[in-house]
Design an enzyme around this catalytic site. Structure first.
Site, PDB file in Angstrom:
ATOM      1  N   SER A   1       0.839  -1.194   0.000  1.00 57.94           N
ATOM      2  CA  SER A   1       0.000   0.000   0.000  1.00 57.94           C
ATOM      3  C   SER A   1       0.880   1.252   0.000  1.00 57.94           C
ATOM      4  CB  SER A   1      -0.952  -0.036   1.194  1.00 57.94           C
ATOM      5  OG  SER A   1      -1.979   0.916   1.038  1.00 57.94           O
TER       6      SER A   1
ATOM      7  N   ASP B   1      -9.210  -5.298  -4.803  1.00 55.79           N
ATOM      8  CA  ASP B   1      -8.560  -4.064  -4.361  1.00 55.79           C
ATOM      9  C   ASP B   1      -9.027  -2.914  -5.251  1.00 55.79           C
ATOM     10  OD1 ASP B   1      -6.945  -2.011  -3.542  1.00 55.79           O
ATOM     11  OD2 ASP B   1      -5.043  -3.037  -3.922  1.00 55.79           O
TER      12      ASP B   1
ATOM     13  N   HIS C   1      -7.489  -5.615  -0.496  1.00 52.47           N
ATOM     14  CA  HIS C   1      -6.339  -4.763  -0.197  1.00 52.47           C
ATOM     15  C   HIS C   1      -5.745  -5.195   1.141  1.00 52.47           C
ATOM     16  CE1 HIS C   1      -3.912  -1.174  -0.830  1.00 52.47           C
ATOM     17  NE2 HIS C   1      -3.989  -0.959   0.483  1.00 52.47           N
TER      18      HIS C   1
END
Length: 341
Positions: free
Chosen positions: A178, A282, A312
């Site tokens: 991320s 995601d 995610h």
């Protein structure tokens, strides 16, 4: 610009009911501690995200210790060392890791990241240096990128290496998920633009797990998957506002990898091969695919791992089979990559 997403039904990635409840708790923590004025309630967050101590004694084959990278900045990192090593004492490759959390949340000592760095060190038979970089909004762009370069310079000096475990700084990887994947990319291009100033560190690869990029438009995946766990349009918009310089929008180089300012270092042969991980649930996946296209268009070596059922941050949860598979693929990438440029 497209309108805010109004999905007909909430995406339902396959997972157990317990996992669904756990992810709701994660969403609650993020929403409960971020304020409308762009600040974070650190006091409440410290209660909901307690720091896990390092353990010098081996646990499941990995020991850990905290190190100081820059005393002036109070910049620290957690070093994870596998205790089962080759009999010939071959120096370990080093993975410099940057945790996720939208630049604002979590730390190297958070439970999930302490655990995942242990797994990476064990699977990859590598030292993992998890950087406790400065977080926004107290420290905006470019603070975490500066901290990443500081970590590489720390490794560049053999005097900073542990005396009991030899490290091979010429086999150095940048990794993160991320926001951490975003940091890994920008640190790599900064390194590549300034490689002559490093004596020992050579980048052998980037492990970008669902990196956090963005732009002013809303992509089809952001619209289609609004309501998926962890990531939402309102959360990511807040995170960019908290991280980018005051007055900047998401066309800024930190978010938009195709901006002219983001090109520095990309033409260097020292920019290493990339292992890019994309999850099918995601909302950020369209940006990640565009990132892949940019890299390939620049002549870079890219390996893409697609996990169709991946939400995610899925790799933080070993309950997912694809999280365990990713650990194996990371180990293969580290094992197969030679020294950097």
């Amino acid at each position: 610009m497209a309108e805010e997403p109004t999905p007909r039904s909430k995406p339902k990635p396959p997972m157990s009911r317990i996992m669904r409840l756990s992810l709701k708790a994660v969403d609650y923590v993020a929403d409960a501690t971020r304020r409308a004025d762009g600040t974070v309630n650190r006091r409440v967050l410290s209660l909901l995200d307690p720091r896990i101590p390092a353990f010098s004694s081996p646990w499941r084959g990995v020991a850990s210790r905290d190190v100081v990278i820059d005393p002036a900045l109070r910049l620290r990192a957690r070093l994870f060392l596998p205790t089962t090593r080759p009999a010939d004492a071959t120096p370990l490759p080093v993975i410099v890791f940057f945790h996720g959390g939208g630049f604002a949340f979590l730390s190297a000592a958070s439970l999930a990241y302490n655990a995942v760095c242990r797994r990476i060190a064990r699977y990859a038979s590598a030292a993992v240096l998890s950087v406790d970089y400065r977080r926004s909004p107290e420290h905006r762009f470019p603070a975490p990128y500066d901290d990443g370069i500081a970590a590489l310079r720390f490794l560049d000096d053999p005097k900073n290496h542990p005396t009991d475990v030899p490290l091979d700084a010429s086999r150095c990887f940048l990794a993160g998920d991320s926001a951490g994947g975003n940091i890994a990319h920008h640190v790599a291009r900064r390194y590549a633009a300034d490689v002559p100033t490093f004596k020992n560190v050579r980048l052998a690869g980037i492990i970008a797990v669902q990196p956090f990029f963005g732009g002013e438009e809303r992509t089809p995946s952001e619209l289609r998957l609004e309501g998926a766990p962890i990531v939402s349009v309102s959360r990511t918009d807040w995170m960019w506002r908290a991280f980018l310089p005051h007055g900047a929008d998401r066309s800024h180089e930190a978010a938009c990898f195709t901006s002219p300012e983001a090109a520095a270092g990309m033409d260097s042969p020292a920019f290493p091969p990339v292992l890019l991980v994309i999850g099918g649930y995601d909302p950020l996946q369209d940006w990640q695919r565009r990132y892949c296209e940019m890299l390939m268009g620049s002549g870079k070596d890219v390996t893409v791992l697609e996990y169709p059922d991946g939400i995610h941050a899925f790799f933080l949860f070993p309950q997912f089979n694809h999280a365990r598979d990713l650990m194996t693929r990371i180990a293969e990438f580290v094992g197969e990559s030679g020294g950097g440029q």
